[in-house]
Design an enzyme around this catalytic site. Structure first.
Site, mmCIF file in Angstrom:
data_model
loop_
_atom_site.group_PDB
_atom_site.id
_atom_site.type_symbol
_atom_site.label_atom_id
_atom_site.label_comp_id
_atom_site.label_asym_id
_atom_site.label_seq_id
_atom_site.Cartn_x
_atom_site.Cartn_y
_atom_site.Cartn_z
ATOM 1 C CB CYS A 61 -0.191 3.087 -4.737
ATOM 2 S SG CYS A 61 0.032 4.631 -5.656
ATOM 3 C CB CYS A 64 0.222 6.246 -2.909
ATOM 4 S SG CYS A 64 -0.872 6.122 -4.324
ATOM 5 C CG ASP A 65 1.545 4.259 0.414
ATOM 6 O OD1 ASP A 65 1.048 5.345 0.734
ATOM 7 O OD2 ASP A 65 0.873 3.218 0.250
#
Length: 238
Positions: A61, A64-65
């Site tokens: 993701c 996300c990261d």
């Protein structure tokens, strides 16, 4: 509220209930209304060291990261719109994005393709697959091994992060014979409801959402499903 731990191994869903769930210890639960929030699982590359390097440079993701890799060099695997979107997102703040695709043309839309090819810090590796990851001994990702799908030649690619964007599998196998699904995702009966094809059964999160797949959108869908279930129960005087 009663919290019960366990894995559901079978589900018998009938219109207006009761819905019956069988757990892995052999016990059963009967419920008037049911909310399914089983999520989805990212498809993995299936290469050595992938499991050892999850969350140590290997991610599924970018939104996300991605910010963790600001100013660094990363790779994205995939050729659909999701992979192209992740590459463009990462290109905003990383030094360089290596986009790895097993074919010689993208499967994504023309507009996304054009944006990727126009990005100065995105390098496309055509006809290439990842065959290995380094370095579990270092406790973090330090690079990839790429293989040319036409010649079979292998070459190293140093990088700090790898984002796998080859799709997701919704965790809905338990319900494939009971609910209407679309490519494995639970179909909701309208945009204004979390109701599924079985009255009294509702769905929320990534098991029903193939577009956003974010924790915050899943949480909102969970709230919606809770309200829908409560109103459905009230209508049944339960």
């Amino acid at each position: 509220a009663r919290i019960q731990q366990g894995n559901v191994t079978a589900a018998t869903l009938v219109p207006d209930g009761p819905q019956r769930l069988t757990l892995d210890d052999g016990s059963t639960i009967e419920t008037a209304a049911l909310i399914i929030a089983t999520g989805s699982s990212p498809r993995e590359l299936g290469v050595p060291a992938e499991a050892a390097l999850k969350n140590k440079g290997v991610s599924y993701c970018a939104t996300c990261d991605g910010p963790l890799f600001r100013g660094k060099e990363v790779a994205v695997v995939g050729g659909g719109d999701s992979a192209l979107e992740e590459a463009l997102f990462l290109a905003r703040f990383v030094a360089k994005v290596h986009l790895i695709h097993r074919r010689d043309d993208f499967r994504g839309s023309t507009i996304m393709r054009d944006r990727v090819l126009a990005a100065a810090n995105i390098i496309v590796h055509w006809n290439a697959v990842v065959t290995d990851l380094a370095d579990p001994a270092a406790g973090r990702l330090t690079g990839l091994t790429l293989q040319d799908t036409k010649t079979g030649d292998q070459s190293p690619l140093p990088c700090d992060g790898l984002f796998v964007a080859i799709g997701h599998n919704p965790n809905t196998a338990l319900f494939r014979d009971a609910l209407t699904l679309n490519n494995g995702y639970i179909v909701l009966m309208s945009n204004e409801s979390s109701a599924t094809s079985v009255p009294g059964v509702f769905a929320a999160g990534d098991c029903a959402d193939h577009v956003y797949r974010q924790a915050i959108t899943a949480a909102g869908m969970g709230c919606r499903a809770a309200i829908d279930a409560e109103r459905w129960l009230a209508g049944k005087n339960q």
